[in-house]
Design an enzyme around this catalytic site. Structure first.
Site, PDB file in Angstrom:
ATOM      1  N   GLY A  81       5.618  -6.100  -0.748  1.00  0.00           N
ATOM      2  CA  GLY A  81       5.864  -5.126  -1.799  1.00  0.00           C
ATOM      3  C   GLY A  81       5.334  -5.653  -3.121  1.00  0.00           C
ATOM      4  O   GLY A  81       4.470  -6.525  -3.166  1.00  0.00           O
ATOM      5  N   ARG A  82       5.890  -5.136  -4.217  1.00  0.00           N
ATOM      6  CA  ARG A  82       5.426  -5.582  -5.534  1.00  0.00           C
ATOM      7  C   ARG A  82       6.170  -6.802  -6.043  1.00  0.00           C
ATOM      8  O   ARG A  82       5.725  -7.463  -6.986  1.00  0.00           O
ATOM      9  CB  ARG A  82       5.526  -4.429  -6.540  1.00  0.00           C
ATOM     10  CG  ARG A  82       4.396  -3.429  -6.332  1.00  0.00           C
ATOM     11  CD  ARG A  82       4.275  -2.444  -7.463  1.00  0.00           C
ATOM     12  NE  ARG A  82       5.327  -1.454  -7.413  1.00  0.00           N
ATOM     13  CZ  ARG A  82       6.131  -1.141  -8.428  1.00  0.00           C
ATOM     14  NH1 ARG A  82       6.011  -1.730  -9.587  1.00  0.00           N
ATOM     15  NH2 ARG A  82       7.049  -0.214  -8.288  1.00  0.00           N
ATOM     16  N   GLU A 127       4.315 -10.363  -6.643  1.00  0.00           N
ATOM     17  CA  GLU A 127       3.359 -10.559  -7.730  1.00  0.00           C
ATOM     18  C   GLU A 127       4.009 -11.119  -8.982  1.00  0.00           C
ATOM     19  O   GLU A 127       3.364 -11.815  -9.754  1.00  0.00           O
ATOM     20  CB  GLU A 127       2.594  -9.262  -8.031  1.00  0.00           C
ATOM     21  CG  GLU A 127       3.400  -8.206  -8.748  1.00  0.00           C
ATOM     22  CD  GLU A 127       2.633  -6.900  -8.943  1.00  0.00           C
ATOM     23  OE1 GLU A 127       1.551  -6.724  -8.358  1.00  0.00           O
ATOM     24  OE2 GLU A 127       3.136  -6.049  -9.698  1.00  0.00           O
ATOM     25  N   CYS A 133       2.701  -9.017   4.204  1.00  0.00           N
ATOM     26  CA  CYS A 133       2.110  -8.103   3.234  1.00  0.00           C
ATOM     27  C   CYS A 133       1.659  -8.851   1.978  1.00  0.00           C
ATOM     28  O   CYS A 133       0.764  -9.662   2.016  1.00  0.00           O
ATOM     29  CB  CYS A 133       3.082  -6.966   2.935  1.00  0.00           C
ATOM     30  SG  CYS A 133       2.362  -5.566   2.075  1.00  0.00           S
ATOM     31  N   HIS A 134       2.294  -8.617   0.840  1.00  0.00           N
ATOM     32  CA  HIS A 134       1.969  -9.336  -0.393  1.00  0.00           C
ATOM     33  C   HIS A 134       2.768 -10.636  -0.530  1.00  0.00           C
ATOM     34  O   HIS A 134       2.561 -11.391  -1.478  1.00  0.00           O
ATOM     35  CB  HIS A 134       2.216  -8.446  -1.615  1.00  0.00           C
ATOM     36  CG  HIS A 134       1.198  -7.359  -1.766  1.00  0.00           C
ATOM     37  ND1 HIS A 134       1.196  -6.222  -0.994  1.00  0.00           N
ATOM     38  CD2 HIS A 134       0.138  -7.234  -2.595  1.00  0.00           C
ATOM     39  CE1 HIS A 134       0.184  -5.440  -1.347  1.00  0.00           C
ATOM     40  NE2 HIS A 134      -0.480  -6.037  -2.314  1.00  0.00           N
ATOM     41  N   TYR A 159      -1.621  -8.374   3.509  1.00  0.00           N
ATOM     42  CA  TYR A 159      -2.233  -7.094   3.182  1.00  0.00           C
ATOM     43  C   TYR A 159      -3.670  -7.412   2.737  1.00  0.00           C
ATOM     44  O   TYR A 159      -3.895  -8.390   2.018  1.00  0.00           O
ATOM     45  CB  TYR A 159      -1.440  -6.407   2.064  1.00  0.00           C
ATOM     46  CG  TYR A 159      -1.940  -5.021   1.774  1.00  0.00           C
ATOM     47  CD1 TYR A 159      -1.725  -3.987   2.679  1.00  0.00           C
ATOM     48  CD2 TYR A 159      -2.672  -4.758   0.624  1.00  0.00           C
ATOM     49  CE1 TYR A 159      -2.218  -2.716   2.433  1.00  0.00           C
ATOM     50  CE2 TYR A 159      -3.166  -3.490   0.363  1.00  0.00           C
ATOM     51  CZ  TYR A 159      -2.936  -2.475   1.281  1.00  0.00           C
ATOM     52  OH  TYR A 159      -3.429  -1.217   1.041  1.00  0.00           O
TER      53      TYR A 159
END
Length: 195
Positions: free
Chosen positions: A89-90, A93, A119-120, A139
């Site tokens: 997800g975000r 980051e 993913c991330h 990802y």
């Protein structure tokens, strides 16, 4: 199988399925999972986002559920845990900007403890500089991060349902890979599941 004590790093707008499904799977097979988020205390929640693949050039994003934080990050000791899970997800980051997150992740890598990232999530592994010489996937937009950190890219299959295990690190591209990702992680943990 000896039950393991597992730490899961989450933050606001973690991917809904990538936090909830592994959390439930790991509990189901008898492990203890503590979810933590810097700046949030046990009993609070993080917002999640559902990322979907609907034919656009990138994933779409929709509101997800609230996901419970079970343990206060500032009170944990990484050495008390047997393994680490990093959903995507975000959240990764910005979590990767936190020096305490980086220190925590380095502990698991340096000790050779099992690490699962999806993913991330591998953005945190690259920021912690723990994948040099390791074969990883994520990802596809994270490929430059893995390449830049000295990792070897494991290609994502057409359905984003593959996982890559290299020693203690198990990675996957997105939530469609949960069966492969969790199967590989459980194997690294020493858990046995009948097919």
């Amino acid at each position: 199988m000896a039950a393991k004590k597992i730490l899961m790093l989450v933050g606001d707008f973690v991917e809904d399925y990538e936090a909830m499904v592994p959390f439930q799977i790991l509990l189901m097979v008898g492990h203890t999972v503590h979810t933590v988020c810097p700046g949030k205390k046990a009993g609070e929640t993080v917002a999640t986002a559902v990322h979907d693949f609907e034919g656009h050039q990138t994933y779409s994003e929709k509101p997800g559920h609230n996901f419970g934080v079970t343990t206060t990050f500032e009170e944990i000791k990484a050495e008390d845990y047997d393994a680490l899970v990093i959903p995507g997800g975000r959240a990764p980051e910005y979590l990767r900007l936190n020096p305490d997150i980086i220190k925590c992740v380095r502990h698991f890598a340096d000790a050779g403890k099992p690490i699962a990232a999806i993913c991330h999530g591998p953005q945190i592994l690259t920021a912690a500089d723990v994948i040099k010489g390791k074969t990883c996937t994520a990802y596809p937009a994270v490929k430059p991060d893995i390449d830049g950190a000295g990792g070897t890219w494991c290609e994502v299959n057409a359905t984003a349902s593959n996982a890559c295990a290299d020693g203690n690190i198990v990675t996957a591209p997105a939530w469609p890979a949960h069966p492969e990702w969790m199967r590989a992680f459980l194997k690294v943990l020493g858990s046995t599941i009948e097919p």
